[in-house]
Design a protein around this motif. Structure first.
Motif, short mmCIF file in Angstrom:
data_model
loop_
_atom_site.label_atom_id
_atom_site.label_comp_id
_atom_site.label_asym_id
_atom_site.label_seq_id
_atom_site.Cartn_x
_atom_site.Cartn_y
_atom_site.Cartn_z
N ILE A 98 9.83 -3.58 -6.28
CA ILE A 98 8.33 -4.67 -6.75
C ILE A 98 7.60 -3.36 -6.87
N CYS A 99 7.18 -2.54 -5.85
CA CYS A 99 5.74 -1.54 -6.06
C CYS A 99 5.67 -0.84 -7.35
N LYS A 100 4.31 -0.91 -8.01
CA LYS A 100 3.95 -0.28 -9.21
C LYS A 100 3.90 1.06 -8.63
N THR A 101 3.64 2.15 -9.62
CA THR A 101 3.50 3.16 -9.79
C THR A 101 1.89 3.46 -9.28
N GLY A 102 2.05 4.55 -8.43
CA GLY A 102 0.57 4.67 -7.51
C GLY A 102 0.47 4.08 -5.96
N THR A 103 1.83 2.91 -5.42
CA THR A 103 1.40 1.97 -4.29
C THR A 103 3.11 2.66 -3.99
N VAL A 104 3.00 1.43 -2.69
CA VAL A 104 3.88 2.00 -1.54
C VAL A 104 4.41 0.70 -0.62
N LEU A 105 5.66 0.27 -0.30
CA LEU A 105 6.08 -1.50 0.09
C LEU A 105 5.75 -1.23 1.75
N GLN A 106 5.27 -1.14 2.70
CA GLN A 106 4.82 -1.94 3.92
C GLN A 106 5.33 -2.91 4.33
N ILE A 107 6.75 -2.72 5.13
CA ILE A 107 6.73 -4.01 5.65
C ILE A 107 6.62 -4.29 7.28
N TYR A 108 6.01 -6.01 7.59
CA TYR A 108 6.10 -6.33 9.30
C TYR A 108 6.32 -6.98 9.39
N GLN A 156 7.09 -14.67 14.86
CA GLN A 156 7.20 -16.48 14.39
C GLN A 156 8.17 -15.98 13.32
N ASP A 157 9.24 -14.83 13.45
CA ASP A 157 10.33 -14.79 12.47
C ASP A 157 9.74 -14.84 10.94
N VAL A 158 9.03 -14.36 10.61
CA VAL A 158 8.54 -14.01 9.47
C VAL A 158 8.35 -12.75 9.13
N LYS A 159 8.59 -12.08 8.11
CA LYS A 159 8.48 -10.59 7.49
C LYS A 159 7.55 -10.84 6.12
N ILE A 160 7.18 -10.02 6.63
CA ILE A 160 5.43 -9.46 5.07
C ILE A 160 5.54 -8.56 4.34
N TYR A 161 6.05 -7.82 3.65
CA TYR A 161 6.05 -7.35 2.45
C TYR A 161 5.04 -7.32 1.56
N SER A 162 4.39 -5.80 1.66
CA SER A 162 2.76 -5.75 0.79
C SER A 162 2.89 -4.35 0.08
N CYS A 163 2.55 -4.19 -1.19
CA CYS A 163 2.17 -3.22 -1.69
C CYS A 163 0.89 -3.18 -1.74
N VAL A 164 0.71 -1.23 -1.52
CA VAL A 164 -0.80 -0.80 -0.65
C VAL A 164 -0.47 0.39 -1.08
N VAL A 165 -2.04 0.45 -1.89
CA VAL A 165 -2.56 2.08 -2.58
C VAL A 165 -2.02 3.06 -1.20
N LYS A 166 -0.97 4.03 -2.19
CA LYS A 166 -0.40 5.26 -1.47
C LYS A 166 -1.63 6.47 -1.27
N GLU A 177 -2.72 8.06 5.06
CA GLU A 177 -2.57 7.35 5.83
C GLU A 177 -1.96 5.40 5.99
N CYS A 178 -1.37 5.52 4.03
CA CYS A 178 -0.76 4.52 4.07
C CYS A 178 0.47 4.53 3.28
N SER A 179 1.32 4.94 3.46
CA SER A 179 2.66 5.76 3.33
C SER A 179 3.83 4.11 3.55
N CYS A 191 -5.02 -0.49 4.71
CA CYS A 191 -4.47 -0.16 4.04
C CYS A 191 -4.57 -0.99 2.64
N LYS A 192 -5.19 -1.10 1.11
CA LYS A 192 -5.32 -1.83 -0.19
C LYS A 192 -4.42 -1.73 -0.42
N ARG A 193 -3.99 -3.47 -0.50
CA ARG A 193 -2.87 -3.99 -0.94
C ARG A 193 -3.45 -4.35 -2.86
N GLU A 194 -2.19 -3.83 -3.00
CA GLU A 194 -1.99 -3.48 -4.96
C GLU A 194 -1.13 -3.95 -5.05
#
Length: 229
Positions: free
Chosen positions: A39-49, A53-63, A66-68, A79-82
């Motif tokens: 799902i993450c476009k070129t230049g971004t990476v997937l972060q998982i938190y 509360q048993d909720v998992k958050i996926y977000s694409c951020v600019v690579k 510091e933001c890997s 990190c900037k979400r994109e």
């Protein structure tokens, strides 16, 4: 021939076993979908938190350095979400689904209940409210809130209803300025009827709707009307 069929049977059985393990193992359906779709476009990476509360958050951020990609310790990183922002319940179903552009909400925002019911939907452009917003009652599935926005300001019709679907408040806006507001009150009109021949009383319970309508000009109240529907 029997040996060949037997091997084919074992191969099929093993494949079903692997499929079953992937379905009920530690990796959720949502995670497998994310991995497949890339799902993450070129230049971004997937972060998982993973929240408490048993909720998992996926977000694409600019690579950046510091933001890997990978697990993070806080839901609000610097990190900037994109691109896609997606949170998932412990059962694998979507909780929220949205998109970011330059770290601002951009596009459709959706929120679901744990059993998969969409109960909140809104639209944004560069972090600014636009188009329509809708909220459905979780129990009755009735639309209880509707509003229209333009450039972050109320523009158009807004409606609030009760759990039965009856209008409670209706207003009309123009570029953030209130033009008209209707307040609805639901009453029961009681009529007593006396029948001479049978010599007894009985009551008719007739519902009526009372509407208080207020007209505004330049944000000031200019006219109030009260009528019955």
């Amino acid at each position: 021939m029997q040996t060949v069929l037997y091997k084919m049977f074992l191969t099929l059985l093993f494949s079903l076993f692997i499929l079953g393990c992937s379905e009920f193992g530690s990796i959720t359906i949502a995670e497998r979908t994310i991995d497949i779709e890339k799902i993450c476009k070129t230049g971004t990476v997937l972060q998982i938190y993973s929240s408490l509360q048993d909720v998992k958050i996926y977000s694409c951020v600019v690579k950046t350095k510091e933001c890997s990609a990978g697990e993070i310790n806080t839901a609000r990183s610097t990190c900037k979400r994109e691109g896609l922002y997606k949170s998932v319940y412990n059962n694998g179903r979507i909780r929220t689904l949205s998109n970011y552009k330059n770290d601002k909400l951009h596009g459709k925002f959706e929120m679901y209940t744990e059993n998969g019911f969409l109960h909140w939907q809104a639209f944004y452009i560069n972090g600014v409210h636009t188009r329509s917003e809708r909220i459905w009652d979780i129990n009755t599935k009735i639309l209880v809130y509707y509003g229209e926005y333009s450039n972050g300001k109320r523009h158009g019709e807004f409606r609030i209803t009760d759990a039965k679907g009856r209008l409670e408040n209706q207003s009309f806006w123009n570029n953030g300025k209130l033009k008209q507001e209707n307040i609805f009150r639901y009453l029961n009109k009681i009529q007593m009827v006396y029948l001479v021949r049978k010599d007894y009383y009985y009551f008719l319970d007739i519902p009526i709707t009372m509407v208080e309508q207020t007209i505004f000009e330049n944000g000031k109240e200019v006219k109030v009307s009260l009528f019955v529907e």
